[in-house]
Design a protein around this motif. Sequence first.
Motif, short mmCIF file in Angstrom:
data_model
loop_
_atom_site.label_atom_id
_atom_site.label_comp_id
_atom_site.label_asym_id
_atom_site.label_seq_id
_atom_site.Cartn_x
_atom_site.Cartn_y
_atom_site.Cartn_z
N LEU A 288 0.88 -1.17 0.00
CA LEU A 288 0.00 0.00 0.00
C LEU A 288 0.92 1.22 0.00
CD1 LEU A 288 -2.88 1.15 0.15
CD2 LEU A 288 -2.69 1.05 2.63
N VAL A 289 0.87 1.97 -1.08
CA VAL A 289 1.84 3.03 -1.32
C VAL A 289 1.10 4.30 -1.71
CG1 VAL A 289 3.78 3.73 -2.79
CG2 VAL A 289 3.55 1.35 -2.09
N GLU A 290 1.65 5.45 -1.30
CA GLU A 290 1.07 6.73 -1.72
C GLU A 290 2.16 7.64 -2.27
OE1 GLU A 290 -0.57 9.07 1.43
OE2 GLU A 290 1.26 9.00 2.61
N ALA A 291 1.74 8.61 -3.07
CA ALA A 291 2.64 9.62 -3.62
C ALA A 291 1.84 10.86 -3.96
CB ALA A 291 3.35 9.10 -4.86
N ALA A 292 2.46 12.02 -3.78
CA ALA A 292 1.85 13.28 -4.21
C ALA A 292 2.17 13.45 -5.69
CB ALA A 292 2.42 14.44 -3.41
N VAL A 293 1.14 13.77 -6.47
CA VAL A 293 1.30 13.95 -7.92
C VAL A 293 0.63 15.25 -8.31
CG1 VAL A 293 0.86 13.00 -10.20
CG2 VAL A 293 1.29 11.46 -8.28
N GLY A 294 1.44 16.24 -8.65
CA GLY A 294 0.88 17.55 -8.99
C GLY A 294 0.05 18.08 -7.83
N LYS A 295 -1.21 18.41 -8.09
CA LYS A 295 -2.11 18.88 -7.04
C LYS A 295 -2.94 17.75 -6.46
CE LYS A 295 -2.63 23.56 -8.77
NZ LYS A 295 -3.56 24.60 -9.17
N GLY A 296 -2.66 16.54 -6.90
CA GLY A 296 -3.45 15.39 -6.46
C GLY A 296 -2.66 14.42 -5.61
N HIS A 297 -3.26 13.28 -5.42
CA HIS A 297 -2.69 12.26 -4.56
C HIS A 297 -2.95 10.91 -5.22
CE1 HIS A 297 -1.05 11.32 -0.66
NE2 HIS A 297 -1.86 10.28 -0.61
N TRP A 298 -1.93 10.06 -5.24
CA TRP A 298 -2.00 8.78 -5.92
C TRP A 298 -1.77 7.67 -4.90
CZ3 TRP A 298 1.89 5.10 -6.66
CH2 TRP A 298 1.67 4.16 -7.67
N MET A 299 -2.58 6.61 -4.97
CA MET A 299 -2.41 5.46 -4.09
C MET A 299 -2.36 4.19 -4.93
SD MET A 299 -4.62 6.20 -0.73
CE MET A 299 -3.52 5.22 0.27
N TYR A 300 -1.49 3.29 -4.52
CA TYR A 300 -1.37 1.98 -5.17
C TYR A 300 -1.68 0.91 -4.13
CZ TYR A 300 0.61 -2.08 -7.45
OH TYR A 300 0.78 -3.32 -8.00
N VAL A 301 -2.56 0.00 -4.48
CA VAL A 301 -2.92 -1.10 -3.59
C VAL A 301 -2.51 -2.40 -4.28
CG1 VAL A 301 -4.77 -2.25 -2.33
CG2 VAL A 301 -4.87 0.22 -2.71
N GLY A 302 -1.48 -3.03 -3.74
CA GLY A 302 -1.01 -4.30 -4.28
C GLY A 302 -1.59 -5.50 -3.54
N LEU A 303 -2.39 -5.21 -2.56
CA LEU A 303 -3.02 -6.29 -1.77
C LEU A 303 -4.15 -6.92 -2.57
CD1 LEU A 303 -3.15 -4.33 1.58
CD2 LEU A 303 -1.63 -6.24 1.04
N GLY A 304 -4.34 -8.21 -2.39
CA GLY A 304 -5.37 -8.94 -3.13
C GLY A 304 -6.74 -8.76 -2.50
N LEU A 305 -7.24 -7.53 -2.51
CA LEU A 305 -8.53 -7.28 -1.85
C LEU A 305 -9.67 -8.05 -2.51
CD1 LEU A 305 -8.28 -3.45 -1.09
CD2 LEU A 305 -7.89 -5.38 0.46
N TRP A 306 -9.58 -8.34 -3.79
CA TRP A 306 -10.65 -9.09 -4.45
C TRP A 306 -10.76 -10.49 -3.83
CZ3 TRP A 306 -5.77 -8.63 -6.27
CH2 TRP A 306 -5.10 -9.77 -6.67
N ARG A 307 -9.66 -11.06 -3.39
CA ARG A 307 -9.69 -12.37 -2.74
C ARG A 307 -10.09 -12.24 -1.27
NH1 ARG A 307 -7.46 -16.27 -5.86
NH2 ARG A 307 -5.84 -15.71 -7.33
N GLN A 308 -9.52 -11.24 -0.61
CA GLN A 308 -9.74 -11.09 0.82
C GLN A 308 -11.18 -10.67 1.13
OE1 GLN A 308 -7.43 -12.08 2.91
NE2 GLN A 308 -5.96 -12.44 1.28
#
Length: 83
Positions: free
Chosen positions: A37-57
């Motif tokens: 679970l990762v975040e980054a500031a991008v321009g005026k926005g905010h980006w999040m990446y979820v590598g967890l298998g939430l579809w399974r969980q």
Amino acid sequence: MQERGTYFLDTSDSHYTDLVQVFEPFENNNGWKKGALVEAAVGKGHWMYVGLGLWRQLSAGTDGAYELMANLISRGKLPGNGR
């Protein structure tokens, strides 16, 4: 559950912030994993990446998956930077 997640992000770039690390106890993949679970500031926005298998969980009824999904959905602007 078959797997907690796949395609964890390589977070060696300083623009990314790891929010979660997971420990895998399995013999062939033992140890702490970053990039789940990762975040980054991008321009005026905010980006999040979820590598967890939430579809399974989620389909398995895992409490932590529901809590994480609720937190991600209800997340508002970050204090201090307006993002």
